[in-house]
Write a protein that holds these residues in place. Structure first.
Motif, mmCIF file in Angstrom:
data_model
loop_
_atom_site.group_PDB
_atom_site.id
_atom_site.type_symbol
_atom_site.label_atom_id
_atom_site.label_comp_id
_atom_site.label_asym_id
_atom_site.label_seq_id
_atom_site.Cartn_x
_atom_site.Cartn_y
_atom_site.Cartn_z
ATOM 1 N N ASP A 153 -43.125 13.699 -46.389
ATOM 2 C CA ASP A 153 -43.270 12.857 -45.211
ATOM 3 C C ASP A 153 -44.686 12.966 -44.639
ATOM 4 N N MET A 232 -40.476 10.216 -50.823
ATOM 5 C CA MET A 232 -41.339 11.128 -50.080
ATOM 6 C C MET A 232 -41.287 10.926 -48.570
ATOM 7 N N LEU A 233 -41.205 9.682 -48.134
ATOM 8 C CA LEU A 233 -41.427 9.384 -46.723
ATOM 9 C C LEU A 233 -40.132 9.112 -45.990
ATOM 10 N N SER A 234 -40.035 9.573 -44.762
ATOM 11 C CA SER A 234 -38.895 9.180 -43.946
ATOM 12 C C SER A 234 -39.362 8.557 -42.640
ATOM 13 N N ASP A 235 -40.620 8.724 -42.310
ATOM 14 C CA ASP A 235 -41.144 8.183 -41.063
ATOM 15 C C ASP A 235 -41.630 6.758 -41.315
ATOM 16 N N TRP B 39 -32.123 9.723 -38.908
ATOM 17 C CA TRP B 39 -32.316 8.607 -39.844
ATOM 18 C C TRP B 39 -31.246 7.564 -39.568
ATOM 19 N N LYS B 64 -35.996 7.575 -37.193
ATOM 20 C CA LYS B 64 -36.809 7.137 -38.328
ATOM 21 C C LYS B 64 -36.002 6.062 -39.046
ATOM 22 N N GLU B 65 -36.479 4.846 -38.915
ATOM 23 C CA GLU B 65 -35.725 3.714 -39.459
ATOM 24 C C GLU B 65 -35.665 3.782 -40.979
ATOM 25 N N GLN B 66 -34.474 3.634 -41.536
ATOM 26 C CA GLN B 66 -34.290 3.674 -42.983
ATOM 27 C C GLN B 66 -33.609 2.397 -43.433
ATOM 28 N N ARG B 75 -30.912 9.601 -51.239
ATOM 29 C CA ARG B 75 -32.138 10.096 -50.622
ATOM 30 C C ARG B 75 -31.829 11.283 -49.701
ATOM 31 N N GLU B 84 -34.969 19.513 -46.373
ATOM 32 C CA GLU B 84 -35.784 18.646 -45.534
ATOM 33 C C GLU B 84 -34.967 17.533 -44.887
#
Lengths: 295, 430
Positions: A153, A232-235, B39, B64-66, B75, B84
């Motif tokens: 992230d 990799m990213l969540s933000d 999320w 955190k928009e998914q 994921r 994480e």
């Protein structure tokens, strides 16, 4: 030496008046068909992007609509213009990633092509296996590794894995072997140039067209990359465009997919790529040995 | 990346339910505000969370928009393996067993205080997986309903079907009235729809008994549903093409299809798929298998779950409880996110007093919806819903396309699901 840089050769004089050529029908037809095959989806995107929401599914597919400006305004307004942030992120990942990866490829490819050292072929062999390995397979292990050092992230989590491009190094080696004659390297050594200077001032300019190719390949690959940033990213502030558009499409079952925004966003997303290709294209017109020794 | 832990882990998670709750003391207190990450994909969630953050300076939540869907489940599991995962995650009901068997979700029964009575039993049972543990709080639900073109039903002289038998007759009557028109289509591209229809008929596809899973996809109730639709497709009484395609949008928009078996969120979909038809649709209860019944299934809906990775479980549960039971939060979810709340009280709250914009001809839309939601049949999901859904899409798409044998397709789905569970080390009884 450095004058051997990118001076595109004047268009070669046409070799003696030719007899009027017959148009090769079959190849031309095949090429036209191929072009059509590639361009129809683009035309679809262009046309669909001009349609307002109520025209999208109700008017003829390839007819233009009336909503392009509204669509762009809507996209611009969506969550305070987060789309442009995604676009900037994509440019950052693709621009910086491709430039760094290009540098690594140039160094690696040059070393593999010019120097003789133990294990050279073994390293090259390993890299070749890397070419065969789809990057998709590596995304999850890379995620787990980066999680160990707390880099997920993070902008680096998308940049680091693209630094080493086996295909780029492979191309650079092949290109350096062909474009940097050992005579030239020897001559530079005789003149007292250090190895770093030879690479920078002699070899690099000769390799430039190949490096431009590598840069473009990497740029397009990173620009279109989905799985690596997805893992990799969540933000969502760090999302590249591919991921951002994907979130617009999947908003859960109780809210409709934002088709018009996604289509308009996709159209705008290819504009930088087209611009980049038009801009850099001229470097490709150099032929392999321009500026080097003439035999 | 799909590495599932085996039955042992699942059973451990299920049986140590009561113990797990006590283990998580976060203390927190002295080191400033607690930061939670969440999320979620529901649109407008940021604005709703903003309300919480203003009122609770000690517990700050970052959304955190998914993107929704199965990919997010994968994921989340990957992130949890790396330690994480976010503190809170939005998860669909059918994804909960998968997340639990991968040891992603925390049992929050110890921290919860009186949330259970806020929800219909059918929904609550889906977040407990039938155990004493609680793995999530219901957020929104998707009770299924029957949507039809009120104007065209009148034009063709059709009655709204109340039983599936009448539904079949109506479908045939439409074909007789206009050979270019269908009542609706059987779509194989979203297994959630079929799963909901099977629930209405009384199917319980997965049930856990100790360490053993019982899979009953190919049971009597589901077979009844499959054969009913297979028969209609075979005699060309309903169309066999998938929904959500441009062609389907057009058919819905122009009236070539008169009805849609869908869920409470359909007005949103209809308003983009068929924008020209605002005000000409109406909603009715799903046709019933037993005359006079009030049974329906669920299609869609999601929960707020707390993960094992979070350092501040109590705070996370406090937030999740507020989000899904507080009247102010739910009203904001309805207006900002357009969701249909799972909490029973909110289904008749002020935010849902008026009908959706697309259904202004039906002022009591949400009052009727709340009545229908009362009859939501319980659903029971297993640890490999995604595999079953994938198998469904393949087998039923082929069967619909060829107007073939739906019962055989159902048996294929059943086999594929059981095989997958066995190959991942689950004990399965059939």
């Amino acid at each position: 030496m450095t004058t051997a840089r990118v001076t595109p050769q004047a268009p070669q004089a046409p070799p003696a008046p030719r007899a009027p050529r017959r148009v090769a029908l079959l190849p031309t037809a095949a090429l036209l068909l191929g072009a059509l095959y590639c361009l129809v989806p683009v035309v679809w995107v262009v046309m669909a992007a001009t349609k307002a929401g109520d025209e999208l599914f109700s008017t003829f597919t390839l007819a233009p609509g009336t909503g392009l400006l509204t669509n762009i305004a809507d996209l611009n307004a969506y969550r305070d213009g987060v789309y442009w942030r995604w676009m900037a992120n994509s440019a950052l990942y693709a621009g910086v990633g491709a430039a760094l990866s290009c540098a690594v490829s140039a160094l690696g490819g040059y070393a593999l092509a010019v120097y003789r050292f133990a294990g050279r072929e073994a390293i090259f062999g390993v890299l070749l296996t890397g070419v065969l390995m789809p990057p998709v397979i590596l995304a999850v292990p890379q995620y787990l590794l980066l999680a160990e050092v707390d880099l997920t992230d993070h902008y680096l989590s998308v940049l680091l894995p693209v630094l080493l491009s086996p295909y780029g190094i492979y191309l650079a080696r092949i290109y350096a072997a062909a474009a940097v004659p050992s005579d030239v390297v020897e001559a530079a050594r005789m003149d007292g140039a250090g190895e770093w200077r030879i690479f920078r001032a002699v070899a690099l300019p000769m390799m430039l067209p190949g490096l431009v190719t590598i840069f473009l390949f990497q740029f397009v690959a990173i620009w279109n990359n989905f799985l690596l940033p997805f893992i990799m990213l969540s933000d969502d502030e760090k999302f590249p465009m591919t991921l951002g558009l994907y979130t617009l499409l999947n908003q859960g079952s109780n809210s409709p997919a934002l088709y018009t925004l996604v289509i308009t966003g996709s159209l705008l997303a290819i504009v930088p790529l087209v611009a980049l290709f038009l801009l850099i294209q001229r470097f490709w017109s150099l032929d392999l040995l321009s500026g080097a020794v003439k035999s | 990346m799909h590495q599932r832990t085996t039955v042992a882990a699942l059973t451990a998670a299920l049986t140590t339910a009561a113990l797990a709750g006590c283990g998580s003391s976060d203390g927190g207190g002295s080191d400033g505000p607690v930061d939670l990450t969440y999320w979620a994909w529901a649109p407008g969630m940021e604005q709703v969370v903003e309300l919480w953050n203003e009122a609770n300076p000690d517990i700050q939540v970052t959304v955190k928009e998914q993107a929704a869907g199965d990919d997010l489940v994968t994921r989340t599991i990957t992130a949890a393996q790396a330690g994480e995962a976010p503190d809170l995650v939005q998860a669909e009901y059918q994804a909960l067993p998968t997340l639990v068997s991968n040891d992603v979700l925390a049992d929050i029964s110890g921290e919860l205080d009186g949330a259970e009575e806020q929800f219909a039993p059918g929904l609550w049972q889906q977040v407990t997986l039938g155990t004493d543990a609680v793995y999530a709080l219901p957020q929104d639900s998707g009770p299924m309903m029957f949507y039809y073109r009120e104007d065209l039903f009148a034009e063709y002289g059709l009655e709204v079907p109340t039983t599936w038998e009448e539904f079949a007759d109506t479908a045939r009557a439409v074909r007789d009235a206009d050979p270019d028109t269908y009542l609706t289509t059987f779509s194989a591209n979203d297994a959630g729809l079929f799963a909901g229809l099977a629930q209405q008929a009384g199917a319980r596809w997965w049930t856990a008994d100790g360490e053993t899973w019982r899979v009953a996809i190919d049971d009597e109730a589901t077979r009844r549903v499959a054969e009913f639709w297979g028969g209609l497709v075979a005699e060309d009484a309903v169309l066999n093409e998938p929904m959500y395609t441009p062609a389907w949008n057009q058919a819905i928009n122009t009236g070539e299809q008169l009805a849609w078996v869908s869920a409470v969120w359909a007005p949103g979909t209809l308003s983009t798929a068929a924008p020209d038809t605002a005000g000409s649709w109406a909603m009715a209860p799903l046709p019933q298998w037993e005359e006079g019944g009030n049974a329906t299934g669920s299609w869609g809906g999601s929960t707020t779950a707390v993960t094992n990775d979070g350092q501040h479980r109590e705070a996370a549960v406090e937030f999740a409880t507020w989000l899904n039971t507080d009247p102010e939060a739910l009203a904001a979810l309805v207006t900002e996110g357009g969701i249909y709340p799972a909490a029973t009280a909110a289904q008749t709250g002020d935010a849902l007093a008026g009908p959706p914009a697309f259904f202004e001809n039906q002022p009591d839309f949400y009052a009727r919806a709340a009545e229908i939601a009362q009859g939501t049949a319980p659903a029971s999901w297993g640890p490999n819903v995604n595999v079953a859904y994938g198998a469904f899409n393949d087998a039923f798409a082929a069967a619909a396309e060829s107007r073939g044998d739906f019962a055989e397709a159902l048996a294929t789905v059943h086999r594929a699901t059981v095989d997958d569970m066995e190959s991942h080390g689950f004990q399965v009884a059939e």
